[in-house]
Design a protein around this motif. Sequence first.
Motif, PDB file in Angstrom:
ATOM      1  N   VAL A  73      -3.441 -11.558   7.994  1.00 55.66           N
ATOM      2  CA  VAL A  73      -3.669 -10.906   6.707  1.00 55.66           C
ATOM      3  C   VAL A  73      -3.074 -11.785   5.619  1.00 55.66           C
ATOM      4  O   VAL A  73      -1.881 -12.107   5.655  1.00 55.66           O
ATOM      5  CB  VAL A  73      -3.029  -9.506   6.665  1.00 55.66           C
ATOM      6  CG1 VAL A  73      -3.246  -8.859   5.296  1.00 55.66           C
ATOM      7  CG2 VAL A  73      -3.597  -8.615   7.769  1.00 55.66           C
ATOM      8  N   SER A  74      -3.882 -12.183   4.658  1.00 53.56           N
ATOM      9  CA  SER A  74      -3.383 -13.041   3.576  1.00 53.56           C
ATOM     10  C   SER A  74      -2.544 -12.220   2.601  1.00 53.56           C
ATOM     11  O   SER A  74      -2.889 -11.082   2.264  1.00 53.56           O
ATOM     12  CB  SER A  74      -4.548 -13.697   2.842  1.00 53.56           C
ATOM     13  OG  SER A  74      -5.372 -12.723   2.229  1.00 53.56           O
TER      14      SER A  74
ATOM     15  N   HIS B 129       0.837  -1.201   0.000  1.00 52.95           N
ATOM     16  CA  HIS B 129       0.000   0.000   0.000  1.00 52.95           C
ATOM     17  C   HIS B 129       0.877   1.259   0.000  1.00 52.95           C
ATOM     18  O   HIS B 129       0.530   2.261  -0.630  1.00 52.95           O
ATOM     19  CB  HIS B 129      -0.928   0.003   1.210  1.00 52.95           C
ATOM     20  CG  HIS B 129      -1.925  -1.109   1.190  1.00 52.95           C
ATOM     21  ND1 HIS B 129      -2.743  -1.398   2.265  1.00 52.95           N
ATOM     22  CD2 HIS B 129      -2.246  -2.009   0.230  1.00 52.95           C
ATOM     23  CE1 HIS B 129      -3.514  -2.431   1.955  1.00 52.95           C
ATOM     24  NE2 HIS B 129      -3.228  -2.821   0.734  1.00 52.95           N
TER      25      HIS B 129
ATOM     26  N   ARG C 128     -11.049 -16.114   5.560  1.00 52.43           N
ATOM     27  CA  ARG C 128     -12.506 -15.973   5.563  1.00 52.43           C
ATOM     28  C   ARG C 128     -13.160 -17.044   6.435  1.00 52.43           C
ATOM     29  O   ARG C 128     -14.101 -16.763   7.195  1.00 52.43           O
ATOM     30  CB  ARG C 128     -13.032 -16.042   4.131  1.00 52.43           C
ATOM     31  CG  ARG C 128     -12.751 -14.790   3.301  1.00 52.43           C
ATOM     32  CD  ARG C 128     -13.522 -14.802   2.002  1.00 52.43           C
ATOM     33  NE  ARG C 128     -12.968 -15.775   1.058  1.00 52.43           N
ATOM     34  CZ  ARG C 128     -12.054 -15.501   0.141  1.00 52.43           C
ATOM     35  NH1 ARG C 128     -11.575 -14.267   0.056  1.00 52.43           N
ATOM     36  NH2 ARG C 128     -11.621 -16.424  -0.690  1.00 52.43           N
TER      37      ARG C 128
ATOM     38  N   ASP D  11      -4.862 -21.684  -0.285  1.00 49.40           N
ATOM     39  CA  ASP D  11      -4.940 -20.229  -0.442  1.00 49.40           C
ATOM     40  C   ASP D  11      -5.292 -19.588   0.902  1.00 49.40           C
ATOM     41  O   ASP D  11      -6.310 -19.919   1.515  1.00 49.40           O
ATOM     42  CB  ASP D  11      -6.007 -19.886  -1.488  1.00 49.40           C
ATOM     43  CG  ASP D  11      -5.965 -18.421  -1.909  1.00 49.40           C
ATOM     44  OD1 ASP D  11      -5.861 -17.550  -1.025  1.00 49.40           O
ATOM     45  OD2 ASP D  11      -6.065 -18.144  -3.114  1.00 49.40           O
TER      46      ASP D  11
ATOM     47  N   GLY E  77      -2.348 -12.913  -0.413  1.00 48.23           N
ATOM     48  CA  GLY E  77      -3.171 -12.798  -1.612  1.00 48.23           C
ATOM     49  C   GLY E  77      -4.005 -11.534  -1.616  1.00 48.23           C
ATOM     50  O   GLY E  77      -4.311 -10.990  -2.678  1.00 48.23           O
ATOM     51  N   ARG E  78      -4.379 -11.060  -0.437  1.00 45.90           N
ATOM     52  CA  ARG E  78      -5.113  -9.799  -0.346  1.00 45.90           C
ATOM     53  C   ARG E  78      -4.181  -8.622  -0.596  1.00 45.90           C
ATOM     54  O   ARG E  78      -4.555  -7.647  -1.258  1.00 45.90           O
ATOM     55  CB  ARG E  78      -5.762  -9.665   1.023  1.00 45.90           C
ATOM     56  CG  ARG E  78      -6.534  -8.375   1.204  1.00 45.90           C
ATOM     57  CD  ARG E  78      -7.159  -8.268   2.586  1.00 45.90           C
ATOM     58  NE  ARG E  78      -7.885  -7.027   2.741  1.00 45.90           N
ATOM     59  CZ  ARG E  78      -8.506  -6.673   3.860  1.00 45.90           C
ATOM     60  NH1 ARG E  78      -8.493  -7.472   4.905  1.00 45.90           N
ATOM     61  NH2 ARG E  78      -9.145  -5.521   3.934  1.00 45.90           N
ATOM     62  N   LEU E  79      -2.974  -8.696  -0.068  1.00 49.74           N
ATOM     63  CA  LEU E  79      -2.015  -7.604  -0.257  1.00 49.74           C
ATOM     64  C   LEU E  79      -1.463  -7.578  -1.676  1.00 49.74           C
ATOM     65  O   LEU E  79      -1.129  -6.516  -2.205  1.00 49.74           O
ATOM     66  CB  LEU E  79      -0.858  -7.748   0.740  1.00 49.74           C
ATOM     67  CG  LEU E  79      -1.200  -7.555   2.219  1.00 49.74           C
ATOM     68  CD1 LEU E  79       0.029  -7.826   3.078  1.00 49.74           C
ATOM     69  CD2 LEU E  79      -1.731  -6.153   2.485  1.00 49.74           C
TER      70      LEU E  79
ATOM     71  N   ARG F  85      -6.359 -16.683   1.608  1.00 51.71           N
ATOM     72  CA  ARG F  85      -7.586 -15.880   1.626  1.00 51.71           C
ATOM     73  C   ARG F  85      -8.780 -16.730   2.049  1.00 51.71           C
ATOM     74  O   ARG F  85      -9.633 -16.278   2.818  1.00 51.71           O
ATOM     75  CB  ARG F  85      -7.827 -15.263   0.243  1.00 51.71           C
ATOM     76  CG  ARG F  85      -6.947 -14.061  -0.059  1.00 51.71           C
ATOM     77  CD  ARG F  85      -7.012 -13.657  -1.504  1.00 51.71           C
ATOM     78  NE  ARG F  85      -6.397 -14.668  -2.359  1.00 51.71           N
ATOM     79  CZ  ARG F  85      -6.127 -14.502  -3.655  1.00 51.71           C
ATOM     80  NH1 ARG F  85      -6.445 -13.368  -4.232  1.00 51.71           N
ATOM     81  NH2 ARG F  85      -5.565 -15.446  -4.362  1.00 51.71           N
ATOM     82  N   GLU F  86      -8.833 -17.946   1.556  1.00 56.81           N
ATOM     83  CA  GLU F  86      -9.920 -18.839   1.946  1.00 56.81           C
ATOM     84  C   GLU F  86      -9.841 -19.147   3.436  1.00 56.81           C
ATOM     85  O   GLU F  86     -10.870 -19.179   4.131  1.00 56.81           O
ATOM     86  CB  GLU F  86      -9.834 -20.137   1.142  1.00 56.81           C
ATOM     87  CG  GLU F  86      -9.991 -19.959  -0.359  1.00 56.81           C
ATOM     88  CD  GLU F  86      -9.811 -21.275  -1.096  1.00 56.81           C
ATOM     89  OE1 GLU F  86      -9.847 -22.337  -0.436  1.00 56.81           O
ATOM     90  OE2 GLU F  86      -9.629 -21.238  -2.327  1.00 56.81           O
TER      91      GLU F  86
ATOM     92  N   PRO G  17      -2.918  -9.100  -4.859  1.00 57.93           N
ATOM     93  CA  PRO G  17      -3.901  -9.827  -5.658  1.00 57.93           C
ATOM     94  C   PRO G  17      -3.337 -10.201  -7.028  1.00 57.93           C
ATOM     95  O   PRO G  17      -2.648  -9.405  -7.669  1.00 57.93           O
ATOM     96  CB  PRO G  17      -5.064  -8.832  -5.775  1.00 57.93           C
ATOM     97  CG  PRO G  17      -4.460  -7.486  -5.501  1.00 57.93           C
ATOM     98  CD  PRO G  17      -3.354  -7.728  -4.536  1.00 57.93           C
TER      99      PRO G  17
END
Length: 452
Positions: free
Chosen positions: A411-412, A166, A400, A394, A414-416, A396-397, A418
């Motif tokens: 924090v995955s 970010h 969730r 994964d 994959g989110r940071l 992210r799964e 994508p």
Amino acid sequence: MRYMPLTENDRAEMLRVIGAASVDDLFIDVPEEARLSGPIEGLPLHASEPAVERHMSRLAAKNLTAGNAPFFLGAGAYRHHVPASVDHLIQRGEFLTAYTPYQPEIAQGTLQVLFEFQTQVARLFGTDVANASMYDGSTACWEAILMAGRVTRRARAVLSGGLHPHYAQVVKTLAKFTNDEIDVRLPELTAAPDDAAIIQAIDDKTSCVVVQYPDILGRIPDLAAIADAAHAKGALLIAVVTEPVALGLIEAPGEAGADIVVGEGQSLGVGLQFGGPYLGLFGCREKFVRQMPGRLCGQTVDAEGKRGFVLTLSTREQHIRREKATSNICTNAGLCALAFSIHMTLLGGEGLGRLARVNHARAQKMVARLTKVPGVTCLNTSYFNEATLLLPKDAREAVRALADRGVLGGVSLGRLYPGVDALANGLLVTATETVTDEDIEVFATELAGVLS
């Protein structure tokens, strides 16, 4: 002040002057998928105040908040215990209503607070000087790159793959307007950061190297080696600290050779607060002080020999001619700076060290327990209070599914990042002093269930 609405002719003339055909043209840089095409779904166009309160309360009840669940999120925003006295003191009228001291000589209290804040940040960062704060860590990072360009008269910045994505995105966005060349790379899933690759990227056109410390995967880079390589090419080293509590245990970046040190001060005195307002920290070597953005408060004596405080340097465009300004930062996040300073004062040097050791011990216990879950390994060989786990699926799964089970489990990557498949199974987990043994056990149990 009276409200003076614009007429249609006023709007048309303003659009003509700036060369826009319509108001919609002003939003052309906002991606189409991020724009609303109509009213927000689920909200009525109008309702009574009690009805709105009930509706918003129902929406808020769907949130799983940090204090109501085992919490292992970090990645630049950390849950620490903030003493009640911090909130009590910053809400005193003389602090809560204070604003930028445009007549600094009559704002002695505000100037003294900022002077003390600067002193604490400079000591924490190991720099000669620190300014009276910035907006947040990401914009402070960009301001540091701009400053390095002024110092070196170069326009190429090398960003470590370990820099928070970010922060890197903020830098890339703002660089569009300055034509700076930004060399950004992705992190590699290696136990230690690839310092050699960063060093190799430095050339004679490089203004600065930006390295996060500890980095986004929780690893601790060798700042001294990178600083030596940067200086050999005439470039500056910018260290970015997103977790200032870490500096109670690891070497201060300035002492390791960093020329400019920036960071996010949220960990101390400032709650998570849904992402803001936060607090940008900024320190540097004294020889660069006149290129430093923001402002600097100093201590002096008055005509009677009594101690007093002055606005020593103020390079913001609000105070000087715009073309002479080093930054267009227009505030100093003063209330958050005060909260940071009060929390630091309550801790003291020894207290900060103890807090850091507790954080590290909590993280060690977390990693030891989670890596007993079948299929889970830890990437890091060293870390402070957050580390990267590698999952067999994964992440992210998993995140969730953990949230559905009442655990905010990290924090995955994959989110940071994508779309970067190589990082998809990475999970960044954090443990501060607020994490209990019971929280860790619940996390491990639920993670095992999610992965089975």
